[in-house]
Design a protein around this motif. Structure first.
Motif, PDB file in Angstrom:
ATOM      1  N   ARG A 239       0.832  -1.212   0.000  1.00 54.76           N
ATOM      2  CA  ARG A 239       0.000   0.000   0.000  1.00 54.76           C
ATOM      3  C   ARG A 239       0.860   1.252   0.000  1.00 54.76           C
ATOM      4  O   ARG A 239       0.563   2.222  -0.712  1.00 54.76           O
ATOM      5  N   ARG A 240       1.901   1.242   0.822  1.00 50.77           N
ATOM      6  CA  ARG A 240       2.795   2.414   0.839  1.00 50.77           C
ATOM      7  C   ARG A 240       3.417   2.620  -0.531  1.00 50.77           C
ATOM      8  O   ARG A 240       3.594   3.757  -0.982  1.00 50.77           O
ATOM      9  N   GLN A 241       3.752   1.523  -1.188  1.00 49.22           N
ATOM     10  CA  GLN A 241       4.348   1.634  -2.509  1.00 49.22           C
ATOM     11  C   GLN A 241       3.350   2.192  -3.519  1.00 49.22           C
ATOM     12  O   GLN A 241       3.714   2.987  -4.395  1.00 49.22           O
ATOM     13  N   VAL A 242       2.066   1.798  -3.390  1.00 50.71           N
ATOM     14  CA  VAL A 242       1.040   2.347  -4.272  1.00 50.71           C
ATOM     15  C   VAL A 242       0.892   3.849  -4.051  1.00 50.71           C
ATOM     16  O   VAL A 242       0.747   4.624  -5.002  1.00 50.71           O
ATOM     17  N   VAL A 243       0.920   4.277  -2.788  1.00 53.91           N
ATOM     18  CA  VAL A 243       0.834   5.709  -2.488  1.00 53.91           C
ATOM     19  C   VAL A 243       1.979   6.458  -3.162  1.00 53.91           C
ATOM     20  O   VAL A 243       1.780   7.498  -3.801  1.00 53.91           O
TER      21      VAL A 243
ATOM     22  N   SER B  97       1.537   6.523  -6.897  1.00 53.00           N
ATOM     23  CA  SER B  97       0.476   7.431  -7.350  1.00 53.00           C
ATOM     24  C   SER B  97       0.985   8.854  -7.539  1.00 53.00           C
ATOM     25  O   SER B  97       0.416   9.624  -8.312  1.00 53.00           O
ATOM     26  N   ARG B  98       2.040   9.213  -6.837  1.00 52.67           N
ATOM     27  CA  ARG B  98       2.595  10.567  -6.964  1.00 52.67           C
ATOM     28  C   ARG B  98       3.269  10.786  -8.311  1.00 52.67           C
ATOM     29  O   ARG B  98       3.515  11.924  -8.703  1.00 52.67           O
ATOM     30  N   TRP B  99       3.554   9.691  -9.010  1.00 49.27           N
ATOM     31  CA  TRP B  99       4.158   9.792 -10.334  1.00 49.27           C
ATOM     32  C   TRP B  99       3.105   9.851 -11.438  1.00 49.27           C
ATOM     33  O   TRP B  99       3.448  10.051 -12.603  1.00 49.27           O
ATOM     34  N   LEU B 100       1.839   9.648 -11.083  1.00 45.70           N
ATOM     35  CA  LEU B 100       0.780   9.716 -12.081  1.00 45.70           C
ATOM     36  C   LEU B 100       0.478  11.160 -12.464  1.00 45.70           C
ATOM     37  O   LEU B 100       0.679  12.088 -11.669  1.00 45.70           O
ATOM     38  N   ASP B 101      -0.030  11.339 -13.668  1.00 43.41           N
ATOM     39  CA  ASP B 101      -0.541  12.651 -14.047  1.00 43.41           C
ATOM     40  C   ASP B 101      -1.766  12.959 -13.196  1.00 43.41           C
ATOM     41  O   ASP B 101      -2.426  12.062 -12.663  1.00 43.41           O
ATOM     42  N   ARG B 102      -2.097  14.239 -13.111  1.00 49.00           N
ATOM     43  CA  ARG B 102      -3.200  14.654 -12.244  1.00 49.00           C
ATOM     44  C   ARG B 102      -4.509  13.947 -12.603  1.00 49.00           C
ATOM     45  O   ARG B 102      -5.247  13.502 -11.722  1.00 49.00           O
ATOM     46  N   GLY B 103      -4.795  13.829 -13.891  1.00 46.71           N
ATOM     47  CA  GLY B 103      -6.036  13.176 -14.299  1.00 46.71           C
ATOM     48  C   GLY B 103      -6.098  11.736 -13.845  1.00 46.71           C
ATOM     49  O   GLY B 103      -7.148  11.262 -13.388  1.00 46.71           O
TER      50      GLY B 103
ATOM     51  N   CYS C 189       4.294   2.890 -12.793  1.00 50.58           N
ATOM     52  CA  CYS C 189       4.851   3.724 -11.732  1.00 50.58           C
ATOM     53  C   CYS C 189       5.263   2.883 -10.525  1.00 50.58           C
ATOM     54  O   CYS C 189       6.239   3.209  -9.840  1.00 50.58           O
ATOM     55  N   ARG C 190       4.552   1.802 -10.267  1.00 48.83           N
ATOM     56  CA  ARG C 190       4.962   0.896  -9.199  1.00 48.83           C
ATOM     57  C   ARG C 190       6.293   0.234  -9.536  1.00 48.83           C
ATOM     58  O   ARG C 190       7.142   0.053  -8.655  1.00 48.83           O
TER      59      ARG C 190
ATOM     60  N   PRO D 129      -0.289  -8.173  -6.681  1.00 44.67           N
ATOM     61  CA  PRO D 129      -1.291  -7.732  -7.656  1.00 44.67           C
ATOM     62  C   PRO D 129      -2.077  -6.537  -7.115  1.00 44.67           C
ATOM     63  O   PRO D 129      -2.411  -6.487  -5.928  1.00 44.67           O
ATOM     64  N   LEU D 130      -2.357  -5.611  -7.989  1.00 50.86           N
ATOM     65  CA  LEU D 130      -3.021  -4.381  -7.566  1.00 50.86           C
ATOM     66  C   LEU D 130      -4.369  -4.662  -6.915  1.00 50.86           C
ATOM     67  O   LEU D 130      -4.731  -4.019  -5.919  1.00 50.86           O
ATOM     68  N   ASP D 131      -5.137  -5.632  -7.437  1.00 54.83           N
ATOM     69  CA  ASP D 131      -6.452  -5.929  -6.876  1.00 54.83           C
ATOM     70  C   ASP D 131      -6.368  -6.395  -5.430  1.00 54.83           C
ATOM     71  O   ASP D 131      -7.306  -6.213  -4.653  1.00 54.83           O
ATOM     72  N   ARG D 132      -5.238  -7.001  -5.072  1.00 60.00           N
ATOM     73  CA  ARG D 132      -5.099  -7.502  -3.714  1.00 60.00           C
ATOM     74  C   ARG D 132      -4.915  -6.365  -2.719  1.00 60.00           C
ATOM     75  O   ARG D 132      -5.118  -6.536  -1.521  1.00 60.00           O
ATOM     76  N   LEU D 133      -4.509  -5.210  -3.208  1.00 63.08           N
ATOM     77  CA  LEU D 133      -4.254  -4.080  -2.322  1.00 63.08           C
ATOM     78  C   LEU D 133      -5.474  -3.199  -2.130  1.00 63.08           C
ATOM     79  O   LEU D 133      -5.396  -2.186  -1.445  1.00 63.08           O
TER      80      LEU D 133
END
Length: 269
Positions: A126-130, A133-139, A185-186, A239-243
């Motif tokens: 989860r921390r890694q997803v957070v 997410s900071r590397w994603l574009d705003r949209g 990004c992950r 896997p993303l769904d698991r998080l």
């Protein structure tokens, strides 16, 4: 169809009065909450469905003991929490009974250790997803925040699409695109976390100030695609769904939520 607070109260009142259809609808809209609690507590253990089933059966049986319709969700969450606790105690008791007498010098901790390891793994993911997410574009960050809430049962796909001012079909396309970008990004974050870091990546990062940006995202991913060591760093990602047990990590802007709650047929200005 998603029920809001008022509709849920009506379902509770009707279900308590013996309306079978209302009871079925109430159970359906409550399942995401119960699954969230069970998954968060049990992580990768294989008994989430059993805990959810036991919780829902107990809730249906004891619904008439609910003091006020408004307290339904906290009441249901308390039942789910007790069922998780009972389940873990049963697993521990079963493990102790299964251990031969000569091996009982120290109490068995396998289940507890497995649970801790599962929780640690999910927490790290989860921390890694957070961070990713900071590397994603705003949209894409906005789409991600809405997707978490859809996964938690707080939004329907139609409400999500309305919040994005698009059709349900195109919302699905945007979700898939966002998830693909998030996975990239992950992998980027995983490559940055390797210790010791890839020497060629260190060279590629020369001049980087440590803040995520589209330019540096492109540069890091370009390197990772050509570097077997950095590519291997992403092999162990959950896997993303698991998080999705962590469903409230990303705040949704008030404007997006207001759009999602706007009555059907209202136009976005």
């Amino acid at each position: 169809m998603r029920t809001g607070g008022t509709d849920e109260r009506s379902l509770v009142v009707a279900a308590e009065a013996g309306d079978r259809r209302a009871l079925d609808d109430l159970a359906r809209v409550s399942l995401p909450l119960v699954y969230t609690i069970a998954r968060r507590a049990l992580g990768g253990l294989p008994d989430v469905d059993d805990v959810v089933q036991d919780t829902m059966l107990r809730a249906v049986r004891d619904l008439r003991s609910l003091r006020t319709p408004e307290s339904f969700r906290p009441w249901l969450a308390a039942i789910a929490t007790r069922q998780v606790s009972s389940h873990l105690h049963r697993r521990q008791a079963d493990a102790e009974r299964a251990v031969p007498l000569e091996e009982m010098a120290e109490p068995p901790h396998a289940d507890a250790e497995n649970l801790v390891l599962a929780c640690v793994e999910l927490s790290r993911g989860r921390r890694q997803v957070v961070r990713a997410s900071r590397w994603l574009d705003r949209g894409d960050r906005e789409v991600l925040s809405l997707w978490w809430r859809e996964a938690a049962g707080r939004l329907t796909r139609a409400e999500l699409a309305e919040a994005l001012a698009t059709s349900v079909a195109h919302a699905g396309v945007r979700l898939q695109r966002m998830r693909s970008q998030l996975d990239l990004c992950r992998s980027l974050v995983a490559a940055l976390d390797v210790s010791p870091r890839c020497a060629q990546l260190t060279v590629a990062l020369d001049g980087w100030g440590g803040r995520p940006s589209a330019l540096w995202r492109k540069r890091i991913l370009r390197h990772a695609r050509c570097c077997s060591a950095c590519a291997r760093a992403a092999d162990g990602l959950s896997p993303l769904d698991r998080l999705t047990a962590c469903l409230a990590l990303f705040p949704v802007s008030p404007a997006l939520l207001a759009t999602a709650r706007r009555p059907s047929g209202s136009r976005v200005r």
